[in-house]
Enzyme design. Sequence first.
Site, PDB file in Angstrom:
ATOM      1  N   ASP A  98     -28.697   3.132   7.847  1.00 19.69           N
ATOM      2  CA  ASP A  98     -27.107   3.578   8.242  1.00 19.69           C
ATOM      3  C   ASP A  98     -26.209   2.596   7.656  1.00 19.69           C
ATOM      4  OD1 ASP A  98     -25.986   4.594  11.521  1.00 19.69           O
ATOM      5  OD2 ASP A  98     -24.880   4.115   9.651  1.00 19.69           O
ATOM      6  N   GLU A 241     -21.025  10.742   8.084  1.00 18.74           N
ATOM      7  CA  GLU A 241     -20.432  11.067   9.102  1.00 18.74           C
ATOM      8  C   GLU A 241     -18.888  11.435   8.889  1.00 18.74           C
ATOM      9  OE1 GLU A 241     -19.406   7.701  11.656  1.00 18.74           O
ATOM     10  OE2 GLU A 241     -19.571   8.991  13.505  1.00 18.74           O
ATOM     11  N   ASP A 316     -23.482   7.826  19.914  1.00 17.61           N
ATOM     12  CA  ASP A 316     -22.038   7.958  20.392  1.00 17.61           C
ATOM     13  C   ASP A 316     -21.637   8.803  21.374  1.00 17.61           C
ATOM     14  OD1 ASP A 316     -20.789   7.281  17.017  1.00 17.61           O
ATOM     15  OD2 ASP A 316     -21.240   5.824  18.527  1.00 17.61           O
TER      16      ASP A 316
HETATM   17  O1  TEU Z   1     -18.376   6.240  14.902  1.00 18.48           O
HETATM   18  C1  TEU Z   1     -17.132   6.833  14.086  1.00 18.48           C
HETATM   19  C2  TEU Z   1     -16.123   7.238  15.389  1.00 18.48           C
HETATM   20  O2  TEU Z   1     -15.133   7.551  15.048  1.00 18.48           O
HETATM   21  C3  TEU Z   1     -16.546   7.000  16.902  1.00 18.48           C
HETATM   22  O3  TEU Z   1     -16.629   5.593  17.106  1.00 18.48           O
HETATM   23  C4  TEU Z   1     -15.967   7.899  17.785  1.00 18.48           C
HETATM   24  O4  TEU Z   1     -14.636   7.645  17.309  1.00 18.48           O
HETATM   25  C5  TEU Z   1     -16.126   7.355  19.021  1.00 18.48           C
HETATM   26  O5  TEU Z   1     -17.484   7.250  19.193  1.00 18.48           O
HETATM   27  C6  TEU Z   1     -15.583   8.556  19.751  1.00 18.48           C
HETATM   28  O6  TEU Z   1     -15.776   8.146  21.193  1.00 18.48           O
HETATM   29  C7  TEU Z   1     -19.070   5.375  14.080  1.00 18.48           C
HETATM   30  C8  TEU Z   1     -20.191   5.002  14.706  1.00 18.48           C
HETATM   31  O7  TEU Z   1     -21.038   5.873  14.966  1.00 18.48           O
HETATM   32  C9  TEU Z   1     -19.895   4.078  15.832  1.00 18.48           C
HETATM   33  O8  TEU Z   1     -21.293   3.823  16.697  1.00 18.48           O
HETATM   34  C10 TEU Z   1     -19.017   3.154  15.321  1.00 18.48           C
HETATM   35  O9  TEU Z   1     -18.581   2.304  16.494  1.00 18.48           O
HETATM   36  C11 TEU Z   1     -17.843   3.354  14.576  1.00 18.48           C
HETATM   37  O10 TEU Z   1     -18.113   4.237  13.535  1.00 18.48           O
HETATM   38  C12 TEU Z   1     -17.379   2.126  13.756  1.00 18.48           C
HETATM   39  O11 TEU Z   1     -18.483   1.854  12.793  1.00 18.48           O
END
Ligand code: TEU
Length: 541
Positions: A98, A241, A316
């Site tokens: 990741d 993502e 998430d």
């Molecule tokens: O997530 C991107 C992100 O936008 C999410 O955090 C989303 O906004 C949120 O979960 C909605 O509730 C990525 C990763 O998957 C996440 O775990 C990280 O916190 C984030 O980026 C920052 O790196």
Amino acid sequence: MEEKWWKKAVIYQIYPKSFQDSNGDGIGDLNGILSRLDYLERLGADAIWLSPVCRSPQDDNGYDISDYQDIDSMFGSIEDMERLIREAKKHHIGIIMDLVLNHSSDEHRWFLEAKKSRENPYHDYYVWRDGEKGHPPNDMRACFGGSAWEWCPEVGQYYFHQFSVKQPDLNWENPKVRQEIYSMIRWWIDKGVCGFRMDVIDQIAKEPDRKITANGPRLHEFLREMSRETFRGRDLITVGEAWGATPELAKLYSNPDDSEFSMVFQFEHIVLDQEEGKEKWDLAPLPFLKLKETIQRWQTELYGCGWNSLFWDNHDLPRIVSRWGNDGEYRVESAKMLAILLHGMQGTPYIYQGEELGMTNAPYAIGEYRDIETRNMYRERLENGYDEADIMASLHAKSRDNARTPMQWDTSENAGFTRGTPWIKVNPNYRTINAESQLHDENSVFSCYRKLIRLRKTYDVFVDGTFRLLLEADEDFFAYQRENTSCRLLVICNFFGRSRTCPLKPEWEQMELLLGNYSSIEAPEIFRPYEARMYISKMEA
Ligand code: TEU
Ligand code: CA
């Protein structure tokens, strides 16, 4: 359709902190994953995506990286990582890293240098703006609450952070930053990983003066440069993502010419059960017809010119059986229905740890939550006068910690996750929902996922068949068919808890039942609550 291994593959996502602890500190680690490779091979996963295990102060559970080329001691060592890559290969499993490239930790040496002075060679690795303390450059908000600008007294400037204060955004306009990142990616490729997941990759071309974060003007220029300089032409899987992706953009991201990625995670279906234009916490019922339309659009628009990822869950998101299934009386049936519905489509399916067991949300008390997003939301909404009961209802439905409770292995203490004190509470339902009770049960959720993974490898129609939605206006059934020159696949799911007569009987009468989520079928035209069936017929040659 040229054969890429990841078009037949199924990827398993591991959240290392919550998967398996091996040394009793209550935190999952690499040697814990090593001890579970047999389980993953039995399931049939072709690769495992590891949420970040690099050195991190853990402000955002590892998505705040302070050294991209070392493993955080809580997870083990770089030697443990090299061993895991080697051993996983022996189990026919690849390792997907990741990569968090939009931002680093504020404890990364680059940032520690950057904030020493405006003349420091690393200063422009980040996004700085002049201003006065207390008057940020603009009113942009960070994803985890508060301003997206943080005052740095050492240099008398603000730095930009789309996420937490401890996650300063990297400045991709700076070619030195890009070259540092490309050399780090090549370093991981040389370690033998089989691919990469790219965290919020559609936000790297940010232009904060114009309040642009996702889909910035130079985004695809950067992505193509990164591809050319690192993974292009290698047999790796790359998945970006992209919360802001549309099918049009996904055709760029997943162009079969190998110019960018293999595929992206898009979230158009994921945001349907929230109030329009509001936050995920502002709950709304799932618009079922819109769900079908959205999925159909992604399936048909990318056909032959791009590639879909297929997922319900990740680290998430709340657990799908609690979110859009039924985690009470029909937990097993609805978990299997959601699996059959998703895995019959075109794309690469992703299974999030515990999804294959039908693990559920964990409605905790506020003190039992660990996630920064959850904690900040609770405080902010209380301050803004929201009713505490409403706040807790939103958290029970959508907190990211619903996905981060420890993996439920067996009925021993802490579900076999740790012999120590778990960093986050184990869901008390582990005594009834655990891997040990499902591994040898033909009717378990685990066995359903295992069969689906094998079906994808057996019938090409899963990979190259067209997609046609059936019963589009039906309020209960989600049905579609896949077709190629040799096979037709028919997937019919009763998405809700009411028994219904299915009008597709003429369709399935000449077909063979490939898989169902009830152990027997009494009256074929009646679909019981959450009943799902997969039929197949071979075309005359
Ligand atoms: O997530 C991107 C992100 O936008 C999410 O955090 C989303 O906004 C949120 O979960 C909605 O509730 C990525 C990763 O998957 C996440 O775990 C990280 O916190 C984030 O980026 C920052 O790196
Ligand atoms: Ca541990």
